[in-house]
Enzyme design. Structure first.
Site, short mmCIF file in Angstrom:
data_model
loop_
_atom_site.label_atom_id
_atom_site.label_comp_id
_atom_site.label_asym_id
_atom_site.label_seq_id
_atom_site.Cartn_x
_atom_site.Cartn_y
_atom_site.Cartn_z
N GLN A 10 0.76 -1.12 -0.09
CA GLN A 10 0.05 -0.03 0.03
C GLN A 10 0.98 1.24 -0.03
OE1 GLN A 10 -3.35 -0.41 -0.38
NE2 GLN A 10 -3.60 1.73 -0.46
N LYS A 45 -1.01 -11.15 -15.39
CA LYS A 45 -1.89 -11.44 -14.29
C LYS A 45 -3.07 -10.35 -13.63
CE LYS A 45 -0.74 -11.41 -9.82
NZ LYS A 45 -0.16 -11.96 -8.61
N THR A 54 -0.94 -16.99 -6.37
CA THR A 54 -0.22 -16.56 -7.56
C THR A 54 0.94 -17.67 -8.12
OG1 THR A 54 -0.28 -14.32 -6.69
CG2 THR A 54 1.66 -14.63 -8.22
C1 R5P Z 1 2.12 -9.38 -6.17
O1 R5P Z 1 2.12 -8.42 -6.81
C2 R5P Z 1 3.36 -9.94 -5.40
O2 R5P Z 1 4.35 -9.66 -6.31
C3 R5P Z 1 2.83 -11.26 -5.10
O3 R5P Z 1 2.87 -12.13 -6.39
C4 R5P Z 1 1.72 -11.53 -4.48
O4 R5P Z 1 1.87 -10.55 -3.27
C5 R5P Z 1 1.69 -12.90 -4.01
O5 R5P Z 1 0.34 -13.20 -3.24
P1 R5P Z 1 -0.20 -14.53 -3.12
O6 R5P Z 1 0.74 -15.60 -2.61
O7 R5P Z 1 -1.28 -14.33 -2.13
O8 R5P Z 1 -0.78 -14.92 -4.43
#
Ligand code: R5P
Length: 338
Positions: free
Chosen positions: A94, A227, A267
């Site tokens: 943020q 993404k 992700t």
């Molecule tokens: C997002 O922009 C970050 O680089 C990470 O890909 C993300 O925070 C990973 O979050 P999660 O494991 O919950 O998908």
């Protein structure tokens, strides 16, 4: 120099102190029944340089408050300077307003740290390269990429294709060299990376990171996934490989996915599925910050990846570990910069 530890990542603070051949200096941290904390510096710190190690995940609010109090206590006790080692800087996602009406949480954190007297900050792999501009004090922005590059070269020396397919039994975390033993080790001292390997960023925001890693690995090809995430639910809405990129190789069979952090693991899991659909046969994952939240353990352990490397920017106690995980230490990088 005196080294202090907050309560979030004591094992990293101990590693740093051990490598510096010193002991951690004592701090008294009392937690009252309602959750308030009292921090007290016990030893004499007048005129000395103090280093405080504190990560800010999990429980960012508690660990930030504790950090503010430690810096304040050190300053009031006469420390000449206070360097905060905050390997994972919580609230960094943020760092600006995404939608009208939002707080810029990271700015609030930075202003507080500066106002309690922090003189310098050492941190790792910030989500955006613009974050250091928000600080008025010196900030040392380090990266785990050199550590990852070394590990990748080490794997390559034993043949990049040597890690077990996702379905095969995995090496136990206590046997870090087991992966190498699977393939036929190369006799050459110079790492030879297989030319069917590609570096992958799971989102376009990570393209700069992956480019730097590519340079460290003799220009290994790289590509990004496109993404889309729903800002309200956090759900990943769609993703596809940026096959228009001149770096994309249709014949790629092995992928090395690199991200700054893993939180829920969604992700990574969706990137792995997408890569497999696009012909990738084997993959492994490198991510700096093991934020690890919600159902991450099941998602990651059941994903079709062979191995997940993270660092100790955030403590990963025994009960948070899982079979596919290996934790690499950032302590030597911190020591070089104290
Ligand atoms: C997002 O922009 C970050 O680089 C990470 O890909 C993300 O925070 C990973 O979050 P999660 O494991 O919950 O998908």
């Amino acid at each position: 120099m005196k080294i202090y530890s907050g309560s979030s990542n004591q094992s990293l603070a101990e590693k740093i102190a051990e490598e510096l051949k010193t002991n951690l200096s004592p701090l008294e941290i009392v937690i009252f029944p309602d959750g308030e904390r009292r921090v007290r510096v016990i030893d004499r710190v007048i005129g000395q340089d103090a280093v405080v190690v504190q990560s800010t995940s999990p429980n960012p609010d508690t660990h930030y408050m504790e950090l503010f109090f430690i810096v304040d206590a050190l300053k009031r006790s006469g420390a000449k300077s206070v360097t905060a080692v905050v390997p994972f800087l919580g609230y960094q996602r943020q760092d600006h307003i995404f939608r009208d009406g939002e707080a810029v949480s990271l700015e609030v954190i930075i202003e507080t740290l500066e106002s309690v007297g922090m003189d310098k900050l050492i941190t790792f792999d910030l989500h955006s390269i613009k974050i250091p501009e928000l600080f008025k004090i010196p900030i040392v922005h380090l990266s785990a990429l050199p550590i990852f590059a070394e590990k990748i070269k080490e794997i390559a020396r034993g043949s990049v294709r040597s890690f077990p397919p996702a379905s095969a039994p995995l090496a136990s975390p206590s046997e870090p060299d087991a992966m190498r033993a699977v393939g036929s080790p190369s006799t050459s001292a110079t790492p030879r990376l297989s030319n069917d390997t590609i570096l992958v960023s799971p989102d376009m925001g990570g393209i700069r990171r992956i480019k730097i890693l590519s340079e460290m690995l003799s220009d290994m090809p790289y590509v990004s996934i496109v993404k889309d995430r729903d800002l309200e639910t956090g759900d990943i809405e769609s993703n596809k490989i940026d096959t228009d990129s001149s770096q994309w190789k249709k014949e790629a069979k092995t992928a090395i996915i690199v991200d700054d952090m893993i939180s829920t693991g969604r992700t990574i899991a969706s990137a792995v599925d997408l890569l497999i659909k696009n012909g990738i046969e084997e993959n492994l994952v490198f991510a700096t910050h093991p934020v690890f939240s919600n159902d991450y353990k099941n998602i990651l352990q059941n994903s079709k990846t062979s191995k997940i490397f993270v660092t100790d920017t955030i403590d990963v106690p025994k009960d948070k570990k899982f079979e596919k995980l290996e934790v690499l230490s950032i302590a030597p990088e911190i020591i070089k910069n104290l």
